[in-house]
Design a protein around this motif. Structure first.
Motif, PDB file in Angstrom:
ATOM      1  N   ALA A 146     -38.506 -72.265  11.454  1.00 15.09           N
ATOM      2  CA  ALA A 146     -38.445 -70.987  12.175  1.00 15.09           C
ATOM      3  C   ALA A 146     -38.825 -69.827  11.269  1.00 15.09           C
ATOM      4  O   ALA A 146     -39.537 -68.900  11.684  1.00 15.09           O
ATOM      5  CB  ALA A 146     -37.050 -70.783  12.752  1.00 15.09           C
ATOM      6  N   ILE A 147     -38.350 -69.849  10.022  1.00 15.17           N
ATOM      7  CA  ILE A 147     -38.699 -68.772   9.090  1.00 15.17           C
ATOM      8  C   ILE A 147     -40.206 -68.738   8.886  1.00 15.17           C
ATOM      9  O   ILE A 147     -40.850 -67.677   8.951  1.00 15.17           O
ATOM     10  CB  ILE A 147     -37.974 -68.964   7.744  1.00 15.17           C
ATOM     11  N   GLY A 148     -40.791 -69.916   8.660  1.00 16.75           N
ATOM     12  CA  GLY A 148     -42.227 -69.979   8.415  1.00 16.75           C
ATOM     13  C   GLY A 148     -43.041 -69.526   9.607  1.00 16.75           C
ATOM     14  O   GLY A 148     -43.990 -68.748   9.465  1.00 16.75           O
ATOM     15  N   SER A 149     -42.686 -70.004  10.817  1.00 11.24           N
ATOM     16  CA  SER A 149     -43.468 -69.631  11.995  1.00 11.24           C
ATOM     17  C   SER A 149     -43.303 -68.153  12.326  1.00 11.24           C
ATOM     18  O   SER A 149     -44.249 -67.487  12.761  1.00 11.24           O
ATOM     19  CB  SER A 149     -43.083 -70.493  13.200  1.00 11.24           C
ATOM     20  N   THR A 150     -42.125 -67.599  12.078  1.00 12.00           N
ATOM     21  CA  THR A 150     -41.899 -66.177  12.345  1.00 12.00           C
ATOM     22  C   THR A 150     -42.741 -65.314  11.417  1.00 12.00           C
ATOM     23  O   THR A 150     -43.386 -64.344  11.856  1.00 12.00           O
ATOM     24  CB  THR A 150     -40.409 -65.829  12.190  1.00 12.00           C
ATOM     25  N   ILE A 151     -42.757 -65.656  10.131  1.00 17.64           N
ATOM     26  CA  ILE A 151     -43.555 -64.879   9.184  1.00 17.64           C
ATOM     27  C   ILE A 151     -45.042 -65.077   9.451  1.00 17.64           C
ATOM     28  O   ILE A 151     -45.850 -64.142   9.316  1.00 17.64           O
ATOM     29  CB  ILE A 151     -43.179 -65.250   7.736  1.00 17.64           C
ATOM     30  N   HIS A 152     -45.420 -66.280   9.849  1.00 15.18           N
ATOM     31  CA  HIS A 152     -46.807 -66.555  10.225  1.00 15.18           C
ATOM     32  C   HIS A 152     -47.240 -65.622  11.365  1.00 15.18           C
ATOM     33  O   HIS A 152     -48.291 -64.962  11.283  1.00 15.18           O
ATOM     34  CB  HIS A 152     -46.935 -68.019  10.658  1.00 15.18           C
ATOM     35  N   GLU A 153     -46.437 -65.558  12.417  1.00 14.79           N
ATOM     36  CA  GLU A 153     -46.795 -64.711  13.549  1.00 14.79           C
ATOM     37  C   GLU A 153     -46.750 -63.236  13.173  1.00 14.79           C
ATOM     38  O   GLU A 153     -47.523 -62.431  13.706  1.00 14.79           O
ATOM     39  CB  GLU A 153     -45.872 -64.998  14.742  1.00 14.79           C
ATOM     40  N   PHE A 154     -45.875 -62.872  12.245  1.00 19.09           N
ATOM     41  CA  PHE A 154     -45.871 -61.499  11.749  1.00 19.09           C
ATOM     42  C   PHE A 154     -47.229 -61.133  11.161  1.00 19.09           C
ATOM     43  O   PHE A 154     -47.730 -60.023  11.371  1.00 19.09           O
ATOM     44  CB  PHE A 154     -44.781 -61.316  10.684  1.00 19.09           C
ATOM     45  N   GLY A 155     -47.837 -62.069  10.430  1.00 22.19           N
ATOM     46  CA  GLY A 155     -49.148 -61.788   9.847  1.00 22.19           C
ATOM     47  C   GLY A 155     -50.189 -61.484  10.901  1.00 22.19           C
ATOM     48  O   GLY A 155     -51.006 -60.556  10.748  1.00 22.19           O
ATOM     49  N   HIS A 156     -50.169 -62.258  11.999  1.00 24.91           N
ATOM     50  CA  HIS A 156     -51.074 -61.965  13.116  1.00 24.91           C
ATOM     51  C   HIS A 156     -50.788 -60.581  13.688  1.00 24.91           C
ATOM     52  O   HIS A 156     -51.703 -59.784  13.953  1.00 24.91           O
ATOM     53  CB  HIS A 156     -50.890 -63.003  14.229  1.00 24.91           C
ATOM     54  N   ALA A 157     -49.500 -60.292  13.903  1.00 20.09           N
ATOM     55  CA  ALA A 157     -49.125 -59.024  14.520  1.00 20.09           C
ATOM     56  C   ALA A 157     -49.469 -57.844  13.638  1.00 20.09           C
ATOM     57  O   ALA A 157     -49.955 -56.804  14.110  1.00 20.09           O
ATOM     58  CB  ALA A 157     -47.625 -59.025  14.837  1.00 20.09           C
ATOM     59  N   GLN A 158     -49.237 -57.989  12.339  1.00 24.33           N
ATOM     60  CA  GLN A 158     -49.503 -56.883  11.434  1.00 24.33           C
ATOM     61  C   GLN A 158     -50.989 -56.540  11.413  1.00 24.33           C
ATOM     62  O   GLN A 158     -51.362 -55.371  11.280  1.00 24.33           O
ATOM     63  CB  GLN A 158     -49.016 -57.242  10.019  1.00 24.33           C
ATOM     64  N   TYR A 159     -51.830 -57.545  11.556  1.00 20.96           N
ATOM     65  CA  TYR A 159     -53.271 -57.311  11.652  1.00 20.96           C
ATOM     66  C   TYR A 159     -53.590 -56.490  12.905  1.00 20.96           C
ATOM     67  O   TYR A 159     -54.264 -55.446  12.840  1.00 20.96           O
ATOM     68  CB  TYR A 159     -53.989 -58.661  11.679  1.00 20.96           C
ATOM     69  N   ASN A 160     -53.077 -56.937  14.049  1.00 20.37           N
ATOM     70  CA  ASN A 160     -53.333 -56.193  15.287  1.00 20.37           C
ATOM     71  C   ASN A 160     -52.795 -54.771  15.222  1.00 20.37           C
ATOM     72  O   ASN A 160     -53.461 -53.815  15.637  1.00 20.37           O
ATOM     73  CB  ASN A 160     -52.703 -56.922  16.476  1.00 20.37           C
ATOM     74  N   LEU A 161     -51.582 -54.618  14.709  1.00 19.06           N
ATOM     75  CA  LEU A 161     -50.964 -53.296  14.642  1.00 19.06           C
ATOM     76  C   LEU A 161     -51.679 -52.378  13.659  1.00 19.06           C
ATOM     77  O   LEU A 161     -51.579 -51.150  13.761  1.00 19.06           O
ATOM     78  CB  LEU A 161     -49.488 -53.423  14.257  1.00 19.06           C
ATOM     79  N   GLY A 162     -52.427 -52.965  12.715  1.00 21.78           N
ATOM     80  CA  GLY A 162     -53.144 -52.169  11.717  1.00 21.78           C
ATOM     81  C   GLY A 162     -54.548 -51.786  12.116  1.00 21.78           C
ATOM     82  O   GLY A 162     -55.240 -51.074  11.378  1.00 21.78           O
ATOM     83  N   LEU A 163     -55.002 -52.230  13.287  1.00 21.05           N
ATOM     84  CA  LEU A 163     -56.341 -51.876  13.748  1.00 21.05           C
ATOM     85  C   LEU A 163     -56.403 -50.388  14.095  1.00 21.05           C
ATOM     86  O   LEU A 163     -55.397 -49.792  14.481  1.00 21.05           O
ATOM     87  CB  LEU A 163     -56.717 -52.722  14.967  1.00 21.05           C
ATOM     88  N   PRO A 164     -57.574 -49.766  13.968  1.00 18.44           N
ATOM     89  CA  PRO A 164     -57.688 -48.321  14.233  1.00 18.44           C
ATOM     90  C   PRO A 164     -57.294 -47.967  15.666  1.00 18.44           C
ATOM     91  O   PRO A 164     -57.868 -48.485  16.622  1.00 18.44           O
ATOM     92  CB  PRO A 164     -59.181 -48.038  13.993  1.00 18.44           C
ATOM     93  N   LYS A 165     -56.334 -47.072  15.805  1.00 23.95           N
ATOM     94  CA  LYS A 165     -55.875 -46.690  17.141  1.00 23.95           C
ATOM     95  C   LYS A 165     -56.940 -45.922  17.906  1.00 23.95           C
ATOM     96  O   LYS A 165     -57.058 -46.052  19.133  1.00 23.95           O
ATOM     97  CB  LYS A 165     -54.595 -45.848  17.023  1.00 23.95           C
TER      98      LYS A 165
END
Length: 508
Positions: free
Chosen positions: A266-285
């Protein structure tokens, strides 16, 4: 350094460019709405909602497809063909043109037939897996292979059909480059894993054995997300049968799953998905709905998740930081040391047949088996009826284990029931890219490991935002990697990383 387009620039843009951009924003808004409905279907929708939800998603998909392939879109692209555009606008037109040409090349009847084949294949695959009966699924797999060959031929009749399918998921890397990288991984990892199994190293692999209640695991996952900097004002954590991320720079949600006997999963999959999310959240608004506000393709996206999962979440500095929190949630590991936790998080399994449960090293051999089989299927070099035997032979050759059933062998993944040929390689290509990006970040950031151990993730966030996220799809994959790291995209950093890390862990 890249120069972003400004609002002032837009006033003198060609009229056709502005019209094309408006259409892209509208069809991407439709796609984004479909994404929210898809997230809801997998996370919160009542079981009885499926019939209506299927029609809702189908309608939105049709509207988006019609806008993308419409004559008006083609006319606007034609009007811009010889227009002198700056780099950002040229990238927007390039990305829209690629999507338009691929979508317009495929007859609607074939798209509908592929969709119908997927609808029929999914329950057949589920039953075949449950009953360990490959023959029940084989006709559906055969049909998918035939339809996807037709699909590839419609797009580019002169190209390798598997290369055409691969480009659906990774349009900016050639299949030759991908195959060369995967071959290097196989040639590096097979002997390394053999050496690890022959090693006398005694890792603390039983540190997290026992029962770990789901409610506490969920609380721990939230602890981990808060620690690494997930913005809950633009996201949320939920549970799904298969962890995934869905959203954009304004709203990006992650899911995870829990197993009472495996808190590390669970820790690994949560941090994995965080990486995906952080990429999306960092895209130019400011560029939401356009290619400049969209992520690059799956290999780059996977690089972000694998970077956070492996290079951060499996690192010793991270466990120096996070282990006290784990002990607070789970007193049964109170005696564990940082080294114990680090070794448990990085053990290499000897007999795991399941891809989604694999360790950091053997994972890639699971991917390579699938890649080689689906490539040969699509190219006509392998018959569907021979898949189980070839699968088992490759597992024995590469991993030293042989499935006893097709349910734990060639029927374990859902991807082929959807006809998703070409998807699997992006997992490993992203991991390779993650190693190269992280190595560059380490060179650029003074004492990155020390910052992680102290809970300061800002330097890494800022480096990734500056060198990857803010560019959206302006650069193609190779160019993006070279802009970020100063070097062409290769497997060199990954090979160096795993040889150093696992050489130390297993005294190789």
């Amino acid at each position: 350094m890249a120069t972003e387009a400004t609002a002032d620039d837009a006033t003198d843009a060609p009229e056709a460019y502005e019209a094309l951009l408006d259409r892209a924003r509208r069809w991407n808004a439709i796609g984004s709405a479909a994404g929210v409905l898809g997230w809801d279907q997998q996370v919160m929708m009542p079981e009885g909602g499926t019939p209506a939800r299927s029609k809702q998603l189908s309608a939105l998909s049709s509207v988006k497809h019609d806008m993308l392939t419409a004559e008006e879109t083609a006319d606007l692209l034609e009007a811009l063909a010889d227009t002198d555009l700056n780099d950002e606008r040229a990238a927007v037109v390039r990305e829209i043109r690629r999507k338009h040409e691929r979508a317009a090349a495929v007859p609607v009847e074939l798209v509908e037939e592929i969709s119908e084949a997927s609808s029929e294949a999914l329950p057949a695959w589920e039953e075949a897996k449950a009953t360990d009966d490959f023959d029940h699924f084989a006709p559906h797999l055969e049909r998918h292979v035939e339809l996807k060959r037709e699909y590839a031929e419609a797009i580019d009749p002169d190209s390798d059909p598997y290369a055409v399918l691969f480009a659906d998921y990774e349009p900016c890397l050639s299949i030759d480059r991908a195959e060369a990288i995967l071959t290097e991984l196989r040639e590096t990892l097979v002997p390394m894993i053999d050496a690890i199994r022959d090693s006398d190293a005694d890792l603390a692999v039983d540190t997290f054995e026992g029962t770990f209640p789901v409610d506490e695991q969920e609380a721990l996952s939230r602890d981990a997300l808060e620690l690494v900097g997930y913005d809950f004002s633009r996201g949320r954590l939920d549970v799904s049968s298969h962890p995934f991320t869905s959203g954009n720079q304004f709203d990006c949600r992650v899911t995870t799953r829990f197993d009472e006997s495996d808190p590390l999963g669970a820790i690994g999959s949560t941090i994995h998905e965080f990486g995906h999310a952080q990429y999306n959240l960092g895209l130019p608004k400011d560029h939401w709905g356009t290619p400049l506000g969209e992520s690059r393709d799956l290999s780059v996206h996977e690089s972000q998740s694998r970077l956070w999962e492996n290079h951060v979440g499996r690192s010793k500095p991270f466990w120096e930081l996070f282990l006290p929190t784990v002990k607070d949630r789970f007193p049964q590991v109170a005696d564990a040391t940082v080294q114990d936790a680090y070794e448990a998080a990085n053990q290499v399994y000897e007999d795991n047949l399941i891809r989604v449960e694999a360790d950091e090293l053997t994972y890639h051999l699971h991917i390579i088996v699938r890649f080689e089989i689906e490539r040969d299927l699509v190219r006509g070099d392998l018959a569907v009826e021979d898949v189980p035997e070839v699968w088992n032979d490759k597992y024995e050759e590469y991993l030293g284990i042989r499935p006893e059933t097709d349910a734990e062998g060639c029927l374990q993944d859902i991807h082929w029931s959807h006809g998703n040929f070409g998807y699997f390689p992006t997992y490993s290509l992203g991991s390779v890219m993650a190693a190269q990006l992280y190595a560059a970040a380490e060179e650029a950031i003074d004492d990155l490991e020390g910052a992680i151990a102290e809970g300061d993730f800002d330097p890494l966030h800022e480096w990734l935002a500056e060198n990857v996220h803010r560019h959206g799809s302006r650069y193609e994959t190779n160019e993006l990697v070279e802009e970020a790291t100063g070097k062409p995209y290769t497997a060199d950093a990954f090979v160096e990383y795993v040889e150093r890390k696992y050489g130390e862990l297993y005294a190789l």
